[in-house]
Write an enzyme that holds these catalytic residues in place. Structure first.
Site, short mmCIF file in Angstrom:
data_model
loop_
_atom_site.label_atom_id
_atom_site.label_comp_id
_atom_site.label_asym_id
_atom_site.label_seq_id
_atom_site.Cartn_x
_atom_site.Cartn_y
_atom_site.Cartn_z
N ASP A 1 0.84 -1.19 0.00
CA ASP A 1 0.00 0.00 0.00
C ASP A 1 0.88 1.24 0.00
O ASP A 1 0.62 2.21 0.70
CB ASP A 1 -0.93 -0.01 1.23
CG ASP A 1 -2.08 0.99 1.06
OD1 ASP A 1 -2.29 1.48 -0.06
OD2 ASP A 1 -2.76 1.28 2.07
N LYS B 1 2.04 3.36 -6.01
CA LYS B 1 1.52 2.34 -6.92
C LYS B 1 2.52 2.01 -8.02
O LYS B 1 2.56 0.88 -8.51
CB LYS B 1 0.18 2.79 -7.53
CG LYS B 1 -0.82 3.33 -6.50
CD LYS B 1 -0.94 2.45 -5.25
CE LYS B 1 -1.63 3.20 -4.13
NZ LYS B 1 -1.46 2.56 -2.81
N ASP C 1 -3.33 -3.02 -2.40
CA ASP C 1 -4.48 -2.12 -2.34
C ASP C 1 -4.44 -1.11 -3.48
O ASP C 1 -3.40 -0.85 -4.08
CB ASP C 1 -4.50 -1.41 -0.99
CG ASP C 1 -5.84 -0.73 -0.71
OD1 ASP C 1 -6.84 -1.07 -1.36
OD2 ASP C 1 -5.88 0.16 0.17
N ASN C 2 -5.61 -0.54 -3.77
CA ASN C 2 -5.76 0.57 -4.74
C ASN C 2 -5.27 0.23 -6.14
O ASN C 2 -4.71 1.08 -6.83
CB ASN C 2 -5.02 1.82 -4.24
CG ASN C 2 -5.48 2.29 -2.88
OD1 ASN C 2 -4.67 2.46 -1.97
ND2 ASN C 2 -6.77 2.48 -2.68
N GLU D 1 -11.64 3.92 -0.04
CA GLU D 1 -11.80 4.15 1.39
C GLU D 1 -12.28 5.56 1.69
O GLU D 1 -11.85 6.52 1.08
CB GLU D 1 -10.48 3.89 2.12
CG GLU D 1 -9.29 4.68 1.59
CD GLU D 1 -8.56 3.97 0.46
OE1 GLU D 1 -7.47 4.46 0.09
OE2 GLU D 1 -9.06 2.96 -0.05
#
Length: 276
Positions: free
Chosen positions: A200, A203, A228-229, A258
């Site tokens: 996380d 990216k 994540d993401n 989120e």
């Protein structure tokens, strides 16, 4: 012809006064459509960027420092659930911070419970939310190595981790860029294999860091990686690699971003199968 020539030499302001209102009216429906379509992104920009800039100037504190102050005064020391609840309230009602959040967090909780990992690596501690969330779900004797490159964020994360009641035997915070730490995990931290990895951080680092884990033999058959993401802000190169490499069984758990409404996101779950 004479009239046409005279018109050619009229000042631009003459035409702008005639044309501008018509052009403006023509663009109003398009502008309204864009505002309605992307309203959740405008709200996110306001909460994540504009509010942050304003409060940085007014308070003289970083967003992470403000979050820590709130958590410190609105949670119970030694109670990880209380600390996560305080974070969730602050991030949803006060200022936006891109933690994994409660909804995707429950998916992470379930995966940790199913895997029961003994050696866990976190890439991107930020201010310690996900670190606490992972640490509270670990079995007895497990250890979490959390990497955070930003020294200011790492200082906040350290305070949050210790506030939650986790000592160095359970959580070790490593302050350095992930691409510098991963090659040294075996030599400096005596890690032979990682059972679980949570990504996380930036990216753009997902793919190179995954490939570093492969290159240095830190993944064994059955090792799980959760990222994540991957849909927003997104990690397209990472996902393309997963589709082509054939080293993983993987899927995406779709969810909303989120602490936001209307912005679709997802969390990738990978299980390493080894070189075929």
């Amino acid at each position: 012809m004479t009239l046409l020539i005279k018109c050619m030499y009229l000042p631009f302001s003459f035409y702008s006064r005639m044309v501008s209102p018509a052009i403006a009216l023509a663009f109003v429906p398009l502008l309204l459509t864009l505002i309605i379509k992307y309203r959740y992104y405008f709200v996110l920009f306001y909460r994540a960027v504009l509010v942050r800039i304003w409060k940085d100037c007014v308070t003289g504190l970083s967003r992470e420092e403000r979050a820590f102050q709130y958590v410190l005064t609105n949670s119970t020391p030694g109670d990880p659930d209380s600390i996560l609840d305080a974070f969730d309230y602050w991030c949803s009602k006060v200022e936006f911070i891109s933690n994994i959040g409660p909804k995707k967090g429950k998916i992470l909780d379930r995966l940790l419970l199913e895997q029961s990992p003994l050696t866990v690596l976190e890439l991107g501690a930020h201010c310690g939310y996900s670190t606490v969330r992972i640490a509270r779900a670990l079995p007895l004797g497990a250890r979490l190595y959390s990497i955070e490159m930003d020294q200011g964020n790492a200082a906040i994360a350290e305070k949050i981790i210790r506030l939650a009641g986790f000592d160095d035997d359970t959580v070790e915070l490593i302050v350095n860029p992930s691409d510098e730490v991963i090659p040294r995990l075996r030599s400096d931290y005596n890690l032979e294999r990682l059972d679980f990895v949570f990504m996380d951080h930036w990216k753009k680092c997902y793919l190179p860091d995954l490939q570093l884990l492969e290159e240095y033999g830190l993944l064994g058959k059955g090792s799980m990686i959760v990222a994540d993401n991957v849909l927003f802000p997104g990690a397209p190169k990472f996902l393309r690699y997963l589709r082509k490499c054939g080293l993983y069984e993987w899927k995406i758990h779709r969810a909303m971003l989120e602490y936001s409404r209307g912005i679709r996101d997802g969390m990738a779950e990978l299980i390493y199968q080894g070189i075929k």
